[in-house]
Each structure stands twice: as structure tokens, then as C-alpha cells.
Write an enzyme that holds these catalytic residues in place. Structure first.
Site, mmCIF file in Angstrom:
data_model
loop_
_atom_site.group_PDB
_atom_site.id
_atom_site.type_symbol
_atom_site.label_atom_id
_atom_site.label_comp_id
_atom_site.label_asym_id
_atom_site.label_seq_id
_atom_site.Cartn_x
_atom_site.Cartn_y
_atom_site.Cartn_z
ATOM 1 N N HIS A 1 -7.211 -0.678 -1.478
ATOM 2 C CA HIS A 1 -7.685 -0.935 -0.148
ATOM 3 C C HIS A 1 -8.128 0.244 0.686
ATOM 4 O O HIS A 1 -7.504 1.431 0.459
ATOM 5 C CB HIS A 1 -6.570 -1.449 0.567
ATOM 6 C CG HIS A 1 -6.107 -2.756 0.044
ATOM 7 N ND1 HIS A 1 -4.925 -2.938 -0.630
ATOM 8 C CD2 HIS A 1 -6.863 -4.171 0.028
ATOM 9 C CE1 HIS A 1 -5.024 -4.378 -1.215
ATOM 10 N NE2 HIS A 1 -5.962 -4.970 -0.857
ATOM 11 N N SER B 1 -7.515 -9.587 0.764
ATOM 12 C CA SER B 1 -6.586 -8.618 1.422
ATOM 13 C C SER B 1 -7.284 -7.974 2.540
ATOM 14 O O SER B 1 -6.485 -7.141 3.259
ATOM 15 C CB SER B 1 -5.658 -7.828 0.272
ATOM 16 O OG SER B 1 -6.764 -7.596 -0.522
ATOM 17 N N ASP C 1 -4.553 2.459 -0.713
ATOM 18 C CA ASP C 1 -3.717 2.369 -1.646
ATOM 19 C C ASP C 1 -4.668 2.189 -3.026
ATOM 20 O O ASP C 1 -5.976 2.359 -2.677
ATOM 21 C CB ASP C 1 -2.790 1.251 -1.670
ATOM 22 C CG ASP C 1 -3.478 -0.317 -1.397
ATOM 23 O OD1 ASP C 1 -4.552 -0.156 -1.505
ATOM 24 O OD2 ASP C 1 -2.703 -1.000 -0.960
#
Ligand SMILES: *[C@@H]1O[C@H](CO)[C@@H](O)[C@H](O)[C@H]1NC(C)=O
Ligand SMILES: *[C@@H]1O[C@H](CO)[C@@H](O)[C@H](O)[C@H]1NC(C)=O
Ligand SMILES: *[C@@H]1O[C@H](CO)[C@@H](O)[C@H](O)[C@H]1NC(C)=O
Ligand SMILES: *[C@@H]1O[C@H](CO)[C@@H](O)[C@H](O)[C@H]1NC(C)=O
Ligand SMILES: *[C@@H]1O[C@H](CO)[C@@H](O)[C@H](O)[C@H]1NC(C)=O
Length: 365
Positions: free
Chosen positions: A333, A39, A330
Site C-alpha cells: 500500500h 484496501s 507496507d
């Protein structure tokens, strides 16, 4: 007279500068970037997965992206894949799953991204996030791209194209986080040392596959101080301190990765690489935040609860007003601001952070 001289000098200087930057960019032309990973660099592959829980194509993700668009990037704005592309003068490599049905292999010529949120080096890491594209599958997708390029360009031209391209591999955090999750099966089946050793062995096998399929210039990032991300700090509600065990094993994995890369370079003459020490840069952010313009290194910007790490960044979550002073967007990340600094260091950072050469040198070689 004095004016004339300085104007001439100025013009000459300007001319040299233009000439220099022209020849510089010509010499450094990278035809394509092929991106593998999780991600941290996913630019929308998971949008195409039917049942994945690892998605980010909803607000407040993308709140600082052009058009405030939630593209599937796990970020308030751009992510490291975007900044890497900017550095080498290419558009961001599109998600493979958005172009794989194209009847025109030319779309693969400027690069493709196979990165997928939740992905790990191990097939099994995927089970945790249901579903994502594990690294072995990403490399299998790439082998289809390779075949298409050989068909289109012929073998020699395809090899030449790929030998100048950059293969970026950003992976490993999910395998480690999965291991340190309470109740994980991995933890019952292997010691942490066995687990990180096996990560390195499996990553090596995938790098060799990519090398067999024409990859020559590799950017490989180590794992960061994963124990300091908000989700891990939130495990100790009273102190909010970093999870030192997760950090310790992240360092051990990185040590194994570094020596594996050195070994691969000896084994395969035509393999060259930049290794990025994301861990040290992360630690710098935390220890000297002001140096980098940060004032919040613990809490996430978007989320809910303690450290905004109890609920991920979903539409009902709240987000901070200033995203450029936060390290974390978040619970896992980095913000766009942090991603930009990472990539600056990858591109022309010193040997302390990126070695044996930085990305700029890797491209020029
Ligand atoms: C794909 O391209 C080939 C030749 O370029 C053509 O013969 C074929 O009809 C195309 N298929 C589709 C679905 O467009
Ligand atoms: C394939 O795409 C390239 C650029 O994306 C374009 O220049 C070319 O005309 C396309 N070829 C066909 C047959 O559509
Ligand atoms: C991972 O899964 C693929 C099939 O999706 C399989 O071919 C491969 O052998 C698996 N790798 C490992 C190390 O289990
Ligand atoms: C939380 O951190 C404090 C201070 O470092 C430590 O004393 C305590 O044992 C930690 N608690 C847990 C559950 O790890
Ligand atoms: C947001 O944070 C950045 C970095 O610390 C700072 O330069 C900027 O002034 C802040 N903006 C606002 C509106 O407070």
C-alpha cells in the site's frame, strides 16, 4: 493616490475572488460519494468482519493519522478515500458495516463506503484473503442503501441525489496479484489474457448494476504498476526488480478497462466517467522520485526483512522515520504522501492521466 487605486484594485480583486470561489463551490456541490473497492480505499469495513486476515486496525498503521489511531486504513495516515472526500468538500464516507444497523437512512445521504481490504472483482479473489467483501457483494449492499434512500426521499428525489453523487470504484489489484501468486488455481484454469478479459466483463456487469440503481458519475481507477510493489520486488531477492509479467498484465487489464468504459458510455447515454491511469503515475514515482519528493521507491516503510516485504506491517515490525519520502507504506500500500498525489491528479490532473475528464470536470458536468 496610487495607493488608493491599488487598494481599490486589491479590494475588487479580493471581492471577485471570494465571489468566484463561492459560486464555484456552489455549482460543484457533490451531495455524496459512494465508494467501492479494496484496501486502497477501505476506511474500516474489515474491522467488522470476524475472521478476516486483511485487517489494519493495529499499529503501526495510522501512526500519522489524527490521534495516531489505527482505524483499519492500510496506511500510515489518510488514504485516497479521505483525500477524495476532502477534494469534494465532504466528510469521508463511513464504512457501510459501521452504519448498516442504523435505524436512520439519513446517514446514507452523505455517502457510504463499501470498500474492503482484500476484495476483488471476482467473488473467488476473496478466498485468498478470507474474508473480505467482494465487489458483487458490495454492490448488493449498495442496493439496500438505494432502497432506503428511495423510501426516505421518494423515487424522483433519490434519483436526483444519486445523479449528482460520485461513485468511485478502485479495484482489480487483488485479482491480478492472486493470479500471479505461485500455485494459484486461476493460473491453471485460464491464460492471463482470458483472466484480464473476464475481469473487465465482470466489472462491466457491476457498473451496469450501479447505473441501474441510480449511479451516473463514475470515477474508475486502473490498476497500478503492481509488479513494482515491495511484495513483488521481493520475489527476486537478488535484483529486487519489478515483476514485469505482473506489470504487463496490469497494463493489458487497463487497456481492456478503458475500452469497456468507452463502450459503456455509448451504450448508456446517462453514464459518465473519469478513468484514472494509476499505472503511469506510479511509474513516474519510480522513474522520477525527486520530482514528487520521494527518495525511497522500492522498500516499504513498515515491515521486516528484504525491502521490508517479508513481514507485513504488524506490531513487531519496524517503520521508517520519514514517511513522506517513501512511496510504499507496507508491502502493498502507498503512504499517505503518495495517496495525496494520486488524488490531486484524479481531481484536476491532465488528460494524460485522467480521461476523458478529470474528477473536477466530471462533477461540474
Ligand atoms: C426505527 O424507526 C421507526 C420509525 O422511524 C420506529 O418505528 C422503530 O421503532 C425504530 N426501530 C428501532 C429499533 O429503533
Ligand atoms: C437522522 O439523522 C439525521 C442526521 O444524521 C438527523 O438530522 C435526524 O434528526 C435523524 N432522524 C431521526 C428520526 O433520528
Ligand atoms: C458472487 O456471489 C454471489 C453471492 O454471494 C452470487 O449471487 C453471484 O452470482 C456470484 N457471482 C459470480 C460471478 O459468481
Ligand atoms: C532476478 O533479476 C535478475 C536481473 O534482472 C535476473 O537475471 C534473474 O533471472 C531474476 N531472477 C528471478 C528468479 O526472476
Ligand atoms: C522527509 O522527507 C520529505 C520529502 O522528501 C522532506 O521534505 C523532509 O525534509 C524530510 N524530513 C526529515 C525530518 O528528514
Amino acid at each position: 493616490m496610487a495607493y488608493n487605486v491599488s487598494a481599490e484594485t486589491y479590494c475588487f480583486f479580493l471581492f471577485s475572488l471570494l465571489f468566484f470561489s463561492f459560486s464555484f463551490s456552489e455549482a460543484q456541490k457533490v451531495p455524496a460519494m459512494y465508494i467501492f473497492g479494496d484496501s486502497l480505499v477501505d476506511v474500516g469495513n474489515n474491522n467488522h468482519l470476524k475472521v478476516s486476515l486483511a485487517k489494519a486496525n493495529f499499529p503501526h498503521n495510522g501512526v500519522d493519522y489524527p490521534g495516531k489511531k489505527a482505524t483499519g486504513r492500510f496506511s500510515n495516515g489518510k488514504n485516497p478515500a479521505d483525500f477524495l472526500a476532502e477534494k469534494v468538500g465532504l466528510p469521508t464516507s463511513p464504512p457501510y458495516l459501521s452504519v448498516s444497523n442504523s435505524n436512520n437512512s439519513s446517514v446514507f445521504l452523505a455517502g457510504v463506503s463499501f470498500a474492503s481490504g482484500g476484495a476483488g472483482i471476482f467473488n473467488g479473489t476473496d478466498e485468498l484473503y478470507r474474508q473480505s467483501i467482494p465487489l458483487p457483494k458490495q454492490v448488493s449492499y449498495y442496493s439496500d442503501v438505494y432502497e432506503a434512500l428511495v423510501q426516505q426521499l421518494g423515487s424522483a428525489a433519490a434519483q436526483d441525489h444519486l445523479s449528482k453523487s460520485v461513485f468511485a470504484v478502485v479495484i482489480g489489484s487483488n485479482d491480478l496479484l492472486g493470479y500471479f501468486n505461485s500455485g494459484s488455481n486461476d493460473r491453471k484454469e485460464s491464460t492471463p489474457q482470458q483472466f484480464v478479459d473476464q475481469m473487465v466483463v465482470n466489472l462491466k456487469a457491476q457498473l451496469k448494476r450501479l447505473h441501474n440503481l441510480g449511479g451516473r458519475k463514475f470515477l474508475v481507477t486502473g490498476t497500478g504498476a503492481i509488479g513494482c510493489c515491495p511484495s513483488q520486488r521481493n520475489q527476486n531477492k537478488t535484483s529486487g526488480e519489478c515483476n514485469e509479467e505482473a506489470n504487463y498484465w496490469s497494463v493489458q487489464y487497463n487497456e481492456g478497462l478503458k475500452s469497456m468504459l468507452q463502450g459503456l458510455k455509448t451504450e448508456l447515454q446517462s453514464f459518465s466517467y473519469s478513468y484514472f491511469d494509476a499505472y503511469s503515475v506510479f511509474l513516474n514515482f519510480i522513474q522520477k522520485p525527486a520530482t514528487y519528493g520521494f527518495s525511497e521507491v522500492k522498500a516499504a516503510c513498515c515491515g521486516l526483512g528484504n525491502l521490508k516485504a517479508e513481514v507485513p506491517c504488524v506490531p513487531i515490525s519496524t517503520y521508517c522515520s520519514n514517511r513522506s519520502d517513501h512511496v510504499f507504506w507496507d508491502l502493498y500500500h502507498p503512504t499517505e504522501a503518495a495517496a495525496r498525489i494520486f488524488v490531486d491528479m484524479i481531481f484536476d490532473g491532465s488528460k494524460q492521466y485522467v480521461n476523458p475528464v478529470n474528477l473536477k470536470q466530471l462533477i461540474a458536468a
